[in-house]
Write an enzyme that holds these catalytic residues in place. Structure first.
Site, mmCIF file in Angstrom:
data_model
loop_
_atom_site.group_PDB
_atom_site.id
_atom_site.type_symbol
_atom_site.label_atom_id
_atom_site.label_comp_id
_atom_site.label_asym_id
_atom_site.label_seq_id
_atom_site.Cartn_x
_atom_site.Cartn_y
_atom_site.Cartn_z
ATOM 1 N N ASP A 80 0.788 -1.217 0.000
ATOM 2 C CA ASP A 80 0.000 0.000 0.000
ATOM 3 C C ASP A 80 0.828 1.279 0.000
ATOM 4 O OD1 ASP A 80 -2.370 1.708 0.579
ATOM 5 O OD2 ASP A 80 -1.336 1.934 2.482
ATOM 6 N N ASP A 83 4.650 0.581 4.056
ATOM 7 C CA ASP A 83 4.583 -0.670 4.807
ATOM 8 C C ASP A 83 4.311 -1.827 3.847
ATOM 9 O OD1 ASP A 83 1.968 -0.241 4.086
ATOM 10 O OD2 ASP A 83 1.332 0.427 6.071
ATOM 11 N N TYR A 232 -7.694 2.472 6.902
ATOM 12 C CA TYR A 232 -8.500 2.943 5.781
ATOM 13 C C TYR A 232 -9.977 2.783 6.125
ATOM 14 C CZ TYR A 232 -4.410 3.454 2.799
ATOM 15 O OH TYR A 232 -3.213 3.873 2.264
ATOM 16 N N GLU A 477 5.597 9.855 3.680
ATOM 17 C CA GLU A 477 5.229 8.511 3.227
ATOM 18 C C GLU A 477 4.473 8.593 1.908
ATOM 19 O OE1 GLU A 477 3.384 4.340 4.945
ATOM 20 O OE2 GLU A 477 2.767 6.224 5.881
#
Length: 615
Positions: A80, A83, A232, A477
């Site tokens: 994703d 990670d 999410y 990120e």
């Protein structure tokens, strides 16, 4: 006797020239280069057995037993973000956006020779979705656990965290995730139809079955998969049902799906929700723009009145983005960037800009305009705004920083990404443990050893401020869902006249130097790390750089200026100017398409290379 005044003046003049050159280069946007690098991000995020044509060489095979403990093959798909969880909701949205770009900007992608890479990126996701659709009403929806994954900082190739797989079925529904997966497969079927009709048909079969499952067994996916909620969380599934049906209508031209979005326009909020956001969680604006196309194409028929209501909401979104919505506008930073959330904000301007670019084309084709409360907007104004957001992302911002990693000469070096921040398994062949990763790699102050080309990081805050810190995951990120819309957007912007420099750099003052040719830089630099070792408390890296002549003319003279070079360099010849090197004596000519390689060794980040002169 040395003339100190003359020497000082000369040094200052050189510094001014270099600074001006760097500024102009930062605002000379090569959208084709940005597109190429962005596609590389998807290769860096691949899970599973990597193909022989993998271009991101610091990655290796990983997740080769995903799903096996549950008796299903879930090898493949994408990680994703920084990670190693495979969250299918944002992954499916990313595939939908890749496919939409390949459909609407097909001509541009073909002309850039990027359609092959784009279809491969789509297929890496759709193959995984097909594997997970093991029965008509069963859809495997996640691999990995976000909590345990975040306790470890390790490469995907070394994973020791849980790889538990989670599924949706009639007792555990997930209309949002299933709806988005159906949309992704339907959109992909359109993208593949001219190239592989059999695969296109297979995608459509799965898309129809998954939509039926999503519609019949309704529920939130994160109620069925509890540990997804804190990562999410879904705000609803009504938009995904409309989104899937809209894409299925576009893929099949079957009136059943158009009737579905019309009959359910009120109950599912399609004509009720006026939104200022388009993202992995909120698809309403996307539905409204797609259905506006049906209306603008003159295909509304008996459904015209309802489609006009959809278009009114598409116009609301458009007017809000362009600050023409009578005060009910999308927030902007002082630098002009759409700002919606503190975490990973750049995903919102990226998605909005893509949507405005496609809507601009729909309006142009039908010779239509957008009517806002205070004014009318021409299609070109939508495209101009989309370009302003893309240009901000690429460097036209208060920090002159590219938020697409590897694009330009100034971009974040401490990306919050496990694989990028740890030396490649091909270099450091011993496993990096869970805790060791934090202690040795996460906490280190040096730049990431692997450049994760094309990754769109989270970006600046509401004041255009940005901290290049690995622990600052909200800003550093990257994510699939943030990066995916850029591929279609960059393809569309490349087709604009004068695209290589954009319109911004043309008005900048240029220093009076024969070396100043920033809009025609004839070479590109491909960086990689080929070795690393530690002496005491210091870690050193062997940097390999390939210089490639990307012009159509031979290069006989090339002078390069190095910033942040602290170690030794081999393969180039030093000049009498400090920090300036030229091609080695044995290379008289660098022909079009040919390459020259040099290496240097130092601790920390790679050196910055600027072209000072060429002939």
């Amino acid at each position: 006797m040395v003339n100190l005044a003359s020497s000082t003046y000369g040094s200052l003049a050189l510094l001014v020239i270099l600074l001006a050159l760097q500024t102009i280069i930062a605002y000379s946007f090569d959208y084709s280069d940005a597109l190429d690098k962005t596609l590389l991000f998807f290769e860096a995020q691949r899970s599973g057995k990597l193909p022989v044509d993998q271009r991101t060489k610091w990655r290796g095979d990983s997740g080769l037993r995903d799903g096996f403990d549950q008796g299903v093959n879930l090898v493949g798909g994408y990680y994703d973000a920084g990670d190693h969880v495979k969250f299918n909701l944002p992954m499916a949205f990313s595939v939908t956006m890749l496919a939409w770009g390949a459909i609407d900007f097909k001509a541009q992608m073909v002309s850039l020779n990027q359609m092959g890479h784009t279809l491969k990126a789509i297929k890496w996701g759709t193959d995984y979705f097909i594997k997970g659709h093991t029965q008509p009403n069963v859809l495997w929806a996640q691999v990995g656990d976000g909590v345990s994954d975040h306790y470890c900082w390790e490469r995907a190739e070394d994973m020791t965290t849980s790889r538990t797989a989670y599924k949706l079925d009639p007792e555990h529904p997930g209309s949002d995730l299933a709806g988005e997966t159906a949309a992704a497969l339907a959109a992909a079927s359109i993208a593949f139809k001219p190239y592989d009709s059999a695969y296109s048909n297979l995608l459509l079969v799965h898309a129809k079955q998954i939509f039926s499952f999503a519609n019949r067994f309704r529920g939130f996916y994160d109620d069925s998969i509890g540990n997804a909620k804190q990562f999410y969380t879904s705000s609803g599934y009504s938009d995904e049902l409309l989104w899937a049906a809209t894409w299925l209508y576009r893929a099949t031209n079957d009136e059943y799906f158009l009737k579905y979005v019309v009959d359910n326009s009120v109950s599912l909020g399609g004509t009720g929700w006026a939104v200022k956001e388009f993202s992995w969680d909120n698809k309403y604006a996307g539905v409204q723009v797609l259905l506006s196309k049906v209306l603008l194409d003159g295909a509304g028929g008996a459904y015209t009145s309802t489609l006009k209501q959809y278009q009114a909401k598409a116009n609301y979104f458009t007017c809000a983005c362009l600050q023409k919505n009578d005060g009910y506008n999308v927030p902007l930073t002082p630098g002009g960037l759409i700002y919606m959330r503190e975490w990973n904000n750049l995903q919102y301007p990226a998605s909005a800009s893509f949507l405005l670019a496609v809507y601009s084309d729909y309006l142009t084709e039908s010779k239509s305009v957008v009517t806002c409360p205070n004014s009318q907007l021409q299609p070109q104004e939508l495209l101009n705004f989309a370009k302003s957001q893309a240009d901000y992302i690429l460097g036209k911002n208060p920090r002159s920083l590219s938020y697409v990693i590897g694009y330009g000469n100034n971009y974040p070096a401490h990306v919050h990404h496990r694989g990028s921040s740890i030396a490649s398994i091909s270099v450091l062949q011993s496993a990096v443990g869970c805790v060791q990763g934090f202690e040795t790699w996460y906490k280190r102050s040096q730049a990431n050893p692997n450049v994760i080309y094309g990754a769109l990081v989270g970006g600046p805050n509401d004041k255009d401020e940005f901290s290049d810190d690995r622990s600052n995951y909200e800003q550093t990120e990257p994510t699939l869902s943030g990066t995916a819309p850029l591929i279609g957007l960059f393809a569309r912007l490349h087709s604009l006249s004068g695209n290589s420099a954009g319109s911004y750099g043309k008005g900048l003052p240029k220093p009076s130097s024969p070396y100043n040719k920033p809009q025609a830089i004839p070479v590109e630099f491909l960086h990689s790390i080929t070795n690393t070792w530690t002496v005491g408390k210091h870690t050193y890296y062997r940097h390999k750089v390939i210089i490639k002549n990307v012009s159509k003319k031979p290069i006989t003279t090339l002078k390069l200026y190095f910033e942040n070079l602290t170690g030794s360099l081999w393969g180039l010849s030093p000049t009498q100017e400090k920090k300036v090197y030229e091609l080695p004596e044995w290379i008289k000519v660098l022909k079009p398409g040919s390459e020259c390689t040099f290496v240097y060794v130092q601790g920390g980040a790679q050196a910055k290379i600027l072209v000072q002169n060429y002939y």
